[in-house]
Scaffold this motif. Structure first.
Motif, PDB file in Angstrom:
ATOM      1  N   PRO A  72       3.922   0.394 -17.673  1.00  0.00           N
ATOM      2  CA  PRO A  72       4.502   2.092 -16.859  1.00  0.00           C
ATOM      3  C   PRO A  72       3.960   1.509 -15.261  1.00  0.00           C
ATOM      4  N   SER A  73       2.526   1.448 -15.754  1.00  0.00           N
ATOM      5  CA  SER A  73       1.605   1.576 -14.201  1.00  0.00           C
ATOM      6  C   SER A  73       1.692   0.262 -13.420  1.00  0.00           C
ATOM      7  N   ASN A  74       1.317  -1.246 -14.262  1.00  0.00           N
ATOM      8  CA  ASN A  74       1.821  -2.268 -13.083  1.00  0.00           C
ATOM      9  C   ASN A  74       3.084  -2.028 -12.587  1.00  0.00           C
ATOM     10  N   TYR A  75       4.744  -1.358 -12.855  1.00  0.00           N
ATOM     11  CA  TYR A  75       5.748  -1.214 -12.640  1.00  0.00           C
ATOM     12  C   TYR A  75       6.121  -0.195 -11.130  1.00  0.00           C
ATOM     13  N   GLN A  76       5.175   0.960 -11.820  1.00  0.00           N
ATOM     14  CA  GLN A  76       4.801   1.593 -10.353  1.00  0.00           C
ATOM     15  C   GLN A  76       4.366   1.250  -9.474  1.00  0.00           C
ATOM     16  N   ASN A  77       2.949   0.022  -9.447  1.00  0.00           N
ATOM     17  CA  ASN A  77       3.216  -0.412  -8.339  1.00  0.00           C
ATOM     18  C   ASN A  77       3.967  -1.407  -7.731  1.00  0.00           C
ATOM     19  N   TYR A  78       4.567  -2.410  -8.161  1.00  0.00           N
ATOM     20  CA  TYR A  78       5.749  -2.666  -7.844  1.00  0.00           C
ATOM     21  C   TYR A  78       6.987  -2.166  -6.795  1.00  0.00           C
ATOM     22  N   LEU A  79       6.980  -0.439  -7.574  1.00  0.00           N
ATOM     23  CA  LEU A  79       8.317   0.278  -6.919  1.00  0.00           C
ATOM     24  C   LEU A  79       7.405   0.967  -5.741  1.00  0.00           C
ATOM     25  N   ALA A  80       6.076   1.291  -5.591  1.00  0.00           N
ATOM     26  CA  ALA A  80       5.378   1.474  -4.419  1.00  0.00           C
ATOM     27  C   ALA A  80       5.171   0.323  -3.073  1.00  0.00           C
ATOM     28  N   PHE A  81       5.126  -0.626  -3.974  1.00  0.00           N
ATOM     29  CA  PHE A  81       5.079  -2.088  -3.284  1.00  0.00           C
ATOM     30  C   PHE A  81       6.442  -1.631  -2.053  1.00  0.00           C
ATOM     31  N   ALA A  82       7.603  -1.915  -2.947  1.00  0.00           N
ATOM     32  CA  ALA A  82       9.213  -1.781  -2.482  1.00  0.00           C
ATOM     33  C   ALA A  82       8.848  -0.662  -1.224  1.00  0.00           C
ATOM     34  N   PHE A  83       8.498   0.366  -1.771  1.00  0.00           N
ATOM     35  CA  PHE A  83       8.208   1.810  -1.016  1.00  0.00           C
ATOM     36  C   PHE A  83       7.855   1.619   0.079  1.00  0.00           C
ATOM     37  N   ALA A  84       7.100   1.103   0.469  1.00  0.00           N
ATOM     38  CA  ALA A  84       6.363   1.059   1.585  1.00  0.00           C
ATOM     39  C   ALA A  84       7.356  -0.102   2.388  1.00  0.00           C
ATOM     40  N   ILE A  85       7.730  -0.790   2.352  1.00  0.00           N
ATOM     41  CA  ILE A  85       8.157  -1.352   2.883  1.00  0.00           C
ATOM     42  C   ILE A  85       9.678  -1.640   3.479  1.00  0.00           C
ATOM     43  N   PRO A 164      -4.730 -15.094   4.586  1.00  0.00           N
ATOM     44  CA  PRO A 164      -4.850 -13.490   4.693  1.00  0.00           C
ATOM     45  C   PRO A 164      -4.849 -12.838   2.559  1.00  0.00           C
ATOM     46  N   GLN A 165      -5.591 -11.999   2.270  1.00  0.00           N
ATOM     47  CA  GLN A 165      -5.651 -11.934   1.446  1.00  0.00           C
ATOM     48  C   GLN A 165      -5.189 -10.573   1.067  1.00  0.00           C
ATOM     49  N   VAL A 166      -4.822  -9.827   0.432  1.00  0.00           N
ATOM     50  CA  VAL A 166      -5.439  -8.060   0.582  1.00  0.00           C
ATOM     51  C   VAL A 166      -5.275  -7.780  -0.916  1.00  0.00           C
ATOM     52  N   SER A 167      -6.317  -7.461  -1.511  1.00  0.00           N
ATOM     53  CA  SER A 167      -6.556  -6.799  -2.580  1.00  0.00           C
ATOM     54  C   SER A 167      -6.751  -5.493  -2.830  1.00  0.00           C
ATOM     55  N   PHE A 168      -5.334  -4.875  -3.516  1.00  0.00           N
ATOM     56  CA  PHE A 168      -5.728  -3.599  -3.910  1.00  0.00           C
ATOM     57  C   PHE A 168      -6.178  -2.648  -5.274  1.00  0.00           C
ATOM     58  N   GLY A 169      -6.545  -4.175  -5.869  1.00  0.00           N
ATOM     59  CA  GLY A 169      -7.368  -3.256  -6.689  1.00  0.00           C
ATOM     60  C   GLY A 169      -8.445  -2.612  -6.928  1.00  0.00           C
ATOM     61  N   SER A 392      -0.519   6.790  -8.754  1.00  0.00           N
ATOM     62  CA  SER A 392      -1.676   6.352  -9.083  1.00  0.00           C
ATOM     63  C   SER A 392      -2.830   5.731  -8.341  1.00  0.00           C
ATOM     64  N   ASP A 393      -4.016   5.582  -8.613  1.00  0.00           N
ATOM     65  CA  ASP A 393      -5.288   4.338  -7.757  1.00  0.00           C
ATOM     66  C   ASP A 393      -4.636   3.397  -7.245  1.00  0.00           C
ATOM     67  N   GLY A 394      -3.968   2.634  -8.179  1.00  0.00           N
ATOM     68  CA  GLY A 394      -3.163   1.176  -8.274  1.00  0.00           C
ATOM     69  C   GLY A 394      -2.176   0.981  -6.869  1.00  0.00           C
ATOM     70  N   SER A 395      -1.425   2.085  -7.197  1.00  0.00           N
ATOM     71  CA  SER A 395       0.082   2.269  -6.027  1.00  0.00           C
ATOM     72  C   SER A 395      -0.472   2.894  -4.888  1.00  0.00           C
ATOM     73  N   TYR A 396      -1.528   3.792  -5.056  1.00  0.00           N
ATOM     74  CA  TYR A 396      -1.574   4.366  -3.937  1.00  0.00           C
ATOM     75  C   TYR A 396      -2.318   3.178  -3.074  1.00  0.00           C
ATOM     76  N   ASN A 397      -3.058   2.382  -3.237  1.00  0.00           N
ATOM     77  CA  ASN A 397      -3.772   1.845  -2.872  1.00  0.00           C
ATOM     78  C   ASN A 397      -2.606  -0.114  -2.375  1.00  0.00           C
ATOM     79  N   ILE A 398      -2.172  -0.174  -3.751  1.00  0.00           N
ATOM     80  CA  ILE A 398      -0.644  -0.862  -2.536  1.00  0.00           C
ATOM     81  C   ILE A 398      -0.513  -0.802  -1.863  1.00  0.00           C
ATOM     82  N   TYR A 399       0.411   0.622  -1.419  1.00  0.00           N
ATOM     83  CA  TYR A 399       0.794   1.506  -0.094  1.00  0.00           C
ATOM     84  C   TYR A 399       0.060   1.206   0.754  1.00  0.00           C
ATOM     85  N   ASN A 400      -1.341   1.311   0.711  1.00  0.00           N
ATOM     86  CA  ASN A 400      -1.679   1.010   1.645  1.00  0.00           C
ATOM     87  C   ASN A 400      -2.236   0.693   2.422  1.00  0.00           C
ATOM     88  N   ALA A 401      -2.394  -0.762   1.520  1.00  0.00           N
ATOM     89  CA  ALA A 401      -2.413  -2.417   1.590  1.00  0.00           C
ATOM     90  C   ALA A 401      -0.655  -2.582   2.635  1.00  0.00           C
TER      91      ALA A 401
END
Length: 750
Positions: A72-85, A164-169, A392-401
């Motif tokens: 679920p946490s990784n799936y939230q990362n995916y949704l945060a990515f799509a939401f930011a786009i 370019p590689q942007v790490s959200f970890g 989560s922290d990971g989702s917030y980071n990927i959103y900022n990325a």
């Protein structure tokens, strides 16, 4: 032993895999998801994988392969990515007239599949590069949860093209070397004060005996060094240190350490767990979950709440305290999550797989479409242990990325205003390496108002929210904020905590303790145990007249001379001032004796005076008898100077007065003796003896001896006279006021 472990693995498998009607449908679907746009942002996410079994040790699997679903946490990362786009595409002020797309690849820890995904992003085709013509890649940057191990696999390939590689970890200090990693940027805040924050929590609850469970890797070793230094500085002892491998194949070796780990944690109630995993399927983490129960766990935000949130009968991670990076809530994210359905995104493999797992869907045979799903299903309606809508922290980071790449693209396009970025029907193309200059200097505020920058030197140290996970009723996994830690706050105010909100492992609010030895109460001191940590000690009573008025005192303190230790040896009491008083029994006895002898001597003197004309008195030398009786009376009265509270006058008069009158008494006795001796000598012929007797020469002895005594007293008084002194040692609990003789050299001759 090995077959038993394998059986255990297979028994655990049903908790991980999905029980689909037709997993082959999922297996046939692409592991990547793409949404077209003028510019595409790539992403590597670990969401699911297939496990194949052909039989081990004679154990035959029930099917050819198992589908292990995404977390679920990784799936939230995916949704945060799509939401930011989608949010950026709706923003008229950021990349106007430019549409962003995305291209996700399921990131599997397999060397050849990592390289395959990297080639697809670079070339834009799914076949062998340079073999066939296909679409050109429009990918501007790739977002990934880059770890040190993964970087060694795909980093060199992407660096060849300066991609370019942007790490959200989580922020990794080992990846900040711009020479070794020129194309890598990290969006996460630094974890400089994570060790200090965790040690501050230990000090708050007086936990001095703490175990450390650290995942292997550069960041894990760096955290271990930092936390041990902070613990040593604050006198918190390390009960044990265990490095846990993040590689799934080490499951067997971790299982073999079961007995060792269980024995070490038997007497430790608090364990700090630092996780730095690139795989959501961290098998070792599950092993620890099954083996070590009912401890207080303190960990970082990389902890996978969804793994530990399964409905165990006894959840060992209930009450865990998590240090999560503080960030503001992203407006609109929950609504976006609630609106996501596989029918809205039919080409999205991830949404379909997640839906089929959580809403009991089945697959239709012809086209593998979903059917018979739970009506009105939404991931937002799932319980927190299945899906948490809070970022989560990971989702917030990927959103900022995503926003960082978008702002860099926007700055690059503004610089190239000479020509339009794209013409009618044409695809906007540019070499990705041109984005580096803008990514390196990008600094902005995201829609929530938080500052974001990719420059490691300007990156701010993060603040932390302290989260507590409740699991009552069973499986609820409710995340509650119970405190904060800020490195910028004044000393003593860095951490705030609401203890009454914390649910511990037992389901109560009672604070847990974790110490190697119980605290030494007042009256006792710590005595180190040879060969053990400083937190392991025995409690030893303080010595005589020494106290310890606090807990865990290293040394006892000696009481001042005017005080003495009580029986508990935890407090110094004021000594009672005492002296030979008339009210005391001894004082009364001595005073009575002196007065009685004085009266008796006075009566004898009165008798002598009354019969002064009798031959007996005359023959006994009446004058000397009077002098002797009077001096004896004064001697008895001098005893009264030694009774009562001493003063300077009485100290001087005690010895001098008694010495003077006693000298007169002794001189009188000596004069009487000489007179008697001369009287016997007179009977012999000789005029000289008679003359001495008749002239009263023996009586001159009294003034001569008295003069000598007075001379000695004058010398004594002139050099070192008596003075008031105290004796604090002769009698316990008392200070005796006495008269010090001053000069003993002058006192003894006297």
């Amino acid at each position: 032993m090995l077959p038993l472990i394998v059986i255990f693995l297979l028994l655990q498998l049903p908790a991980l895999v999905c029980t689909f009607d037709n997993e082959a449908c999922l297996h046939r679907r692409s592991t990547s998801v793409r949404k077209d746009g003028d510019v595409v942002i790539g992403g590597f996410l670990s969401l699911y994988f297939f496990m194949y079994y052909t039989g081990v040790f004679g154990i035959k699997p029930t099917r050819e392969f198992y589908f292990v679903p995404l977390m679920p946490s990784n799936y939230q990362n995916y949704l945060a990515f799509a939401f930011a786009i989608e949010e950026i595409n709706r923003n008229p002020h950021l990349l106007p007239n430019i549409s962003l797309g995305y291209e996700f690849h399921n990131f599997i820890s397999c060397h050849w599949m990592m390289l395959e995904s990297s080639f697809i992003l670079l070339t834009g085709q799914h076949e062998i590069p340079n073999y066939m013509c296909g679409r050109e890649s429009k990918c501007a940057a790739v977002l990934t949860e880059m770890s040190w191990g993964t970087l060694g696999q795909i980093g060199p390939l992407l660096d060849l093209y300066r991609f370019p590689q942007v790490s959200f970890g989580a922020f990794d200090p080992t990846l900040t070397d711009s020479v070794q990693y020129p194309s890598l940027y990290q969006v996460a805040p630094k974890d400089t004060y994570l060790a200090l924050a965790m040690v501050s929590l230990m000090l708050h609850f007086h936990w001095t005996w703490v175990g450390l469970l650290i995942t292997e890797g550069q960041k894990g070793l760096q955290f271990l060094s930092n936390v041990r230094a902070e613990m040593d500085r604050n006198r918190v002892c390390v009960a044990f240190v265990r490095m846990i491998s993040t590689v799934a194949v080490s499951y067997l070796s971790a299982a073999k350490k079961h007995d060792v780990l269980t024995a070490e944690t038997a007497f430790v109630n608090v364990v700090v767990a630092y996780f730095d995993t690139e795989s959501a399927q961290d098998v070792n983490y599950n092993i620890v979950q099954d083996l070590v129960t009912w401890k207080v766990w303190v960990t970082n935000s990389r902890w996978q709440a969804d793994l530990a949130g399964r409905d165990f009968i006894l959840d060992p991670f209930h009450g865990i305290l998590v240090f999560s990076h503080h960030h503001k809530e992203i407006s609109g994210f929950k609504n976006f999550v609630q609106a996501v359905t596989p029918f809205k995104y039919p080409e999205d493999t991830y949404i379909i797989t997640y839906w089929s797992k959580n809403f009991h869907c089945s697959f239709s045979e012809p086209n593998c479409s979903l059917k018979n799903c739970t009506p009105n299903a939404s991931v937002a309606s799932l319980p927190p242990n299945r899906f948490d809508t809070a970022m989560s922290d990971g989702s917030y980071n990927i959103y900022n990325a995503v926003y960082a790449v978008a702002h860099a693209l926007h700055a690059m396009l503004l610089e190239e205003v000479q020509g339009p970025p794209m013409r009618n029907g044409e695809v906007m193309m540019f070499p990705p390496w041109k984005l580096h200059r803008f990514l390196k200097n990008i600094q902005f505020h995201n829609p929530a108002g938080d500052q974001v920058n990719l420059d490691d030197r300007r990156k701010l140290d993060s603040e932390y929210d302290i989260l507590n996970f409740w699991n009552f009723p069973e499986g609820l996994r409710l995340k509650v904020k119970v405190g904060t830690f800020s490195s910028h706050a004044p000393r003593g105010q860095k951490m705030t905590l609401s203890e009454d909100m914390i649910e511990w492992a037992t389901g109560t609010t009672e604070t847990h303790y974790s110490v190697c030895s119980e605290s030494c109460n007042p009256g006792l001191r710590k005595s180190p145990q040879e060969g053990k940590a400083a937190c392991c000690f025995d409690c030893t009573p303080c010595a005589d007249n020494e106290i310890s008025n606090g807990t865990d005192m290293e040394q006892c303190v000696k009481c001042p001379d005017h005080q003495y230790a009580n029986t508990q040896r935890n407090h110094c009491l004021q000594k009672a001032v005492t002296f030979l008083a008339y009210e005391d029994s001894l004082g009364k006895a001595l005073a009575s004796t002196a007065l009685s002898l004085t009266v008796l001597t006075a009566l004898v003197l009165q008798l002598y005076v009354k019969h002064r004309h009798t031959p007996i008195v005359k023959a006994n030398n009446r004058a000397l008898s009077y002098t002797l009786l009077i001096s004896l009376t004064c001697c008895f009265l001098c005893s009264l100077l030694f009774i009562g509270r001493p003063s300077t006058a009485t100290c001087i008069l005690q010895q001098t007065t008694f010495g003077a009158v006693f000298t007169v008494a002794i001189s009188s006795v000596l004069a009487k003796t000489i007179t008697v001796v001369l009287a016997f000598k007179v009977t012999a012929p000789g005029r000289r003896m008679r003359q001495l007797l008749v002239s009263g020469a023996p009586n001159s002895i009294i003034p001569i001896c008295s003069l000598i005594q007075l001379t000695l007293c004058e010398v004594w008084m002139g050099t070192n006279p008596p003075y008031i002194d105290t004796d604090a040692h002769s009698e316990h609990g008392h200070i005796i006021i006495v008269c010090n003789k001053g000069s003993l050299t002058d006192f003894y001759p006297e």
